[in-house]
Design a protein around this motif. Sequence first.
Motif, PDB file in Angstrom:
ATOM      1  N   THR A 135      75.564   1.042   9.957  1.00  0.00           N
ATOM      2  CA  THR A 135      74.102   1.125  10.042  1.00  0.00           C
ATOM      3  C   THR A 135      73.572   1.774   8.774  1.00  0.00           C
ATOM      4  O   THR A 135      74.024   2.861   8.390  1.00  0.00           O
ATOM      5  CB  THR A 135      73.672   1.939  11.271  1.00  0.00           C
ATOM      6  OG1 THR A 135      74.157   1.302  12.452  1.00  0.00           O
ATOM      7  CG2 THR A 135      72.153   2.045  11.346  1.00  0.00           C
TER       8      THR A 135
ATOM      9  N   THR B 293      66.514   1.363   1.188  1.00  0.00           N
ATOM     10  CA  THR B 293      66.769  -0.071   1.313  1.00  0.00           C
ATOM     11  C   THR B 293      67.959  -0.436   0.444  1.00  0.00           C
ATOM     12  O   THR B 293      68.313   0.271  -0.499  1.00  0.00           O
ATOM     13  CB  THR B 293      65.548  -0.899   0.862  1.00  0.00           C
ATOM     14  OG1 THR B 293      65.256  -0.594  -0.510  1.00  0.00           O
ATOM     15  CG2 THR B 293      64.333  -0.614   1.722  1.00  0.00           C
TER      16      THR B 293
ATOM     17  N   THR C  35      73.095  -9.705   8.502  1.00  0.00           N
ATOM     18  CA  THR C  35      72.488  -9.019   9.637  1.00  0.00           C
ATOM     19  C   THR C  35      72.775  -9.854  10.887  1.00  0.00           C
ATOM     20  O   THR C  35      73.316 -10.963  10.788  1.00  0.00           O
ATOM     21  CB  THR C  35      70.963  -8.886   9.449  1.00  0.00           C
ATOM     22  OG1 THR C  35      70.364 -10.185   9.602  1.00  0.00           O
ATOM     23  CG2 THR C  35      70.627  -8.336   8.063  1.00  0.00           C
TER      24      THR C  35
ATOM     25  N   ALA D  95      70.925 -12.063   4.467  1.00  0.00           N
ATOM     26  CA  ALA D  95      69.626 -11.501   4.086  1.00  0.00           C
ATOM     27  C   ALA D  95      69.706 -10.966   2.655  1.00  0.00           C
ATOM     28  O   ALA D  95      70.749 -10.472   2.231  1.00  0.00           O
ATOM     29  CB  ALA D  95      69.227 -10.384   5.044  1.00  0.00           C
TER      30      ALA D  95
ATOM     31  N   GLN E 158      67.954  -8.413   1.620  1.00  0.00           N
ATOM     32  CA  GLN E 158      67.670  -6.977   1.644  1.00  0.00           C
ATOM     33  C   GLN E 158      67.892  -6.432   3.048  1.00  0.00           C
ATOM     34  O   GLN E 158      67.698  -7.141   4.049  1.00  0.00           O
ATOM     35  CB  GLN E 158      66.228  -6.702   1.198  1.00  0.00           C
ATOM     36  CG  GLN E 158      65.872  -5.230   1.109  1.00  0.00           C
ATOM     37  CD  GLN E 158      64.404  -4.999   0.761  1.00  0.00           C
ATOM     38  OE1 GLN E 158      63.538  -5.088   1.619  1.00  0.00           O
ATOM     39  NE2 GLN E 158      64.144  -4.728  -0.519  1.00  0.00           N
ATOM     40  N   ALA E 159      68.282  -5.156   3.128  1.00  0.00           N
ATOM     41  CA  ALA E 159      68.418  -4.461   4.412  1.00  0.00           C
ATOM     42  C   ALA E 159      67.567  -3.213   4.392  1.00  0.00           C
ATOM     43  O   ALA E 159      67.427  -2.543   3.358  1.00  0.00           O
ATOM     44  CB  ALA E 159      69.879  -4.101   4.681  1.00  0.00           C
ATOM     45  N   GLN E 160      66.962  -2.894   5.545  1.00  0.00           N
ATOM     46  CA  GLN E 160      66.118  -1.715   5.691  1.00  0.00           C
ATOM     47  C   GLN E 160      66.851  -0.627   6.461  1.00  0.00           C
ATOM     48  O   GLN E 160      67.784  -0.902   7.214  1.00  0.00           O
ATOM     49  CB  GLN E 160      64.825  -2.086   6.437  1.00  0.00           C
ATOM     50  CG  GLN E 160      64.020  -3.199   5.811  1.00  0.00           C
ATOM     51  CD  GLN E 160      63.285  -2.747   4.568  1.00  0.00           C
ATOM     52  OE1 GLN E 160      63.002  -1.562   4.397  1.00  0.00           O
ATOM     53  NE2 GLN E 160      62.969  -3.695   3.689  1.00  0.00           N
TER      54      GLN E 160
ATOM     55  N   GLY F 171      68.039   1.797   9.193  1.00  0.00           N
ATOM     56  CA  GLY F 171      68.121   1.606  10.630  1.00  0.00           C
ATOM     57  C   GLY F 171      68.743   0.294  11.050  1.00  0.00           C
ATOM     58  O   GLY F 171      69.070   0.117  12.232  1.00  0.00           O
ATOM     59  N   GLU F 172      68.942  -0.644  10.111  1.00  0.00           N
ATOM     60  CA  GLU F 172      69.515  -1.941  10.452  1.00  0.00           C
ATOM     61  C   GLU F 172      71.043  -1.881  10.465  1.00  0.00           C
ATOM     62  O   GLU F 172      71.659  -1.254   9.609  1.00  0.00           O
ATOM     63  CB  GLU F 172      69.065  -3.013   9.459  1.00  0.00           C
ATOM     64  CG  GLU F 172      67.619  -3.426   9.578  1.00  0.00           C
ATOM     65  CD  GLU F 172      67.291  -4.613   8.699  1.00  0.00           C
ATOM     66  OE1 GLU F 172      66.782  -5.618   9.239  1.00  0.00           O
ATOM     67  OE2 GLU F 172      67.541  -4.546   7.470  1.00  0.00           O
ATOM     68  N   ALA F 173      71.634  -2.564  11.446  1.00  0.00           N
ATOM     69  CA  ALA F 173      73.082  -2.740  11.478  1.00  0.00           C
ATOM     70  C   ALA F 173      73.424  -3.936  10.594  1.00  0.00           C
ATOM     71  O   ALA F 173      72.914  -5.044  10.814  1.00  0.00           O
ATOM     72  CB  ALA F 173      73.554  -2.978  12.910  1.00  0.00           C
ATOM     73  N   ILE F 174      74.267  -3.721   9.604  1.00  0.00           N
ATOM     74  CA  ILE F 174      74.517  -4.758   8.605  1.00  0.00           C
ATOM     75  C   ILE F 174      76.008  -4.842   8.278  1.00  0.00           C
ATOM     76  O   ILE F 174      76.792  -3.958   8.631  1.00  0.00           O
ATOM     77  CB  ILE F 174      73.736  -4.508   7.298  1.00  0.00           C
ATOM     78  CG1 ILE F 174      74.168  -3.174   6.673  1.00  0.00           C
ATOM     79  CG2 ILE F 174      72.235  -4.549   7.552  1.00  0.00           C
ATOM     80  CD1 ILE F 174      73.564  -2.927   5.285  1.00  0.00           C
TER      81      ILE F 174
END
Length: 431
Positions: free
Chosen positions: A255, A260, A285, A290, A292-294, A296-299
């Motif tokens: 996570t 970012t 994701t 994607a 970009q990831a923000q 809080g995102e699970a990546i």
Amino acid sequence: MTTTLLRIATAGSVDDGKSTLVGRLLHDAKAILADSLDDIARTSAERGFGGSDGSLDLALVTDGLRAEREQGITIDVAYRYFSTDKRSFILADCPGHVQYTRNTVTGASTADAAIVLVDARNGVLEQTRRHLGVLALLRVPQLVIAVNKMDLIDWDEAAFSQIESEVLVLAEELGLQSTTVIPVSALQGDNIVEPSATANWYAGPTLLGLLEDLAPVQPQGTARLDVQYVLRPQGALAPGLDPEEYRDYRGYAGTLVDGTLDVGDTVQVLSNGHPVSTRIKAISTPAGAAPQAQAGEAIVVELENDLDIARGDTLVAGELPGIQREFQANICVLDPVQLSKGQRVLIKHGTKVAAAKLADINYVIDVADYSHQQAQNLGLNDLGRITVRSSAAVAIDEYSVSRTGGSFLLIDPASGRTLAAGIIEAEHAAA
């Protein structure tokens, strides 16, 4: 319509009416399901509520366990989820009893804002100071003081002003900068969701109105990914896939904390305390690839270089955190044990778990007056400052910068029980 999420913790002294306030807030915000209302109405009638006015014992909204009802007390953190047109809320209702300091710490550790109740008849008590001290220790960014039971002092403006002045001075001393004081009656609903028709001298916001308008807290820390799993190919090659790419695939799942992360970003891989530079090749994701990831995102990320990365390692884009084996921290003891100097523990920081030792018990914090006292041991509900020595390097941040990077757990290596929760911060007068 997109709504922002606000995490709230509530705290107050015993019999300040906190459970009733939370119940009133949820009831008047129409956040209680019909079947739950029916159950509350039945139990209220058993307790002598109801009658011609149809009144409810709104404390039952959070005192949901039968054992709690029978004893007439609230003994654990109760979480409630509700939404309005403006935003969504997660509310942690913490018990007011002094012996449950650990629950206040648990509920407030992730809070964007905290509501502290003060009984208008009693003013600021020692337990109020305790709660404010804990909230200051946890650096809760926004504080709301609800001066409850104003109806029992006939909405005395002078009494409210005295409490407001005392609370604001105390909050400033503790470093709680964003503090709002609201006169309320949880039992009658004044200034909870709708403005009071009685207190015409008060022109400020209602409790819900303020919570809806509070600015969301933005993560301040550097983007970091604590690796939870290393993904490798499993099973037979699927049709259409390149055999070479399939065999060479490495994905690092976790996570994203703060900031970012973009495809092409340079990241530092922190493994065993030695940073190694590489670049992000791809980001996946649950919805697919994607750019970009923000936070809080699970990546899952792929890297351009083949590196030796395992669970517990950290990927950082930007300024590196401190990489240390020994550091000081403030802790709250969560288990009925005595922690002492030299004790062997496990430290869990992010996804890393390592053997560690309590190198020193620096002091215990008296949250009644915020003083520091020498101590040989720390017991259940104690707040104290310790020195931790870890067998593996830990990528730590200041808690005020990153709640995830600046927090950890201490675990009993034999039983696996969580002994204490800690935050990593420089010493402060109130900590």
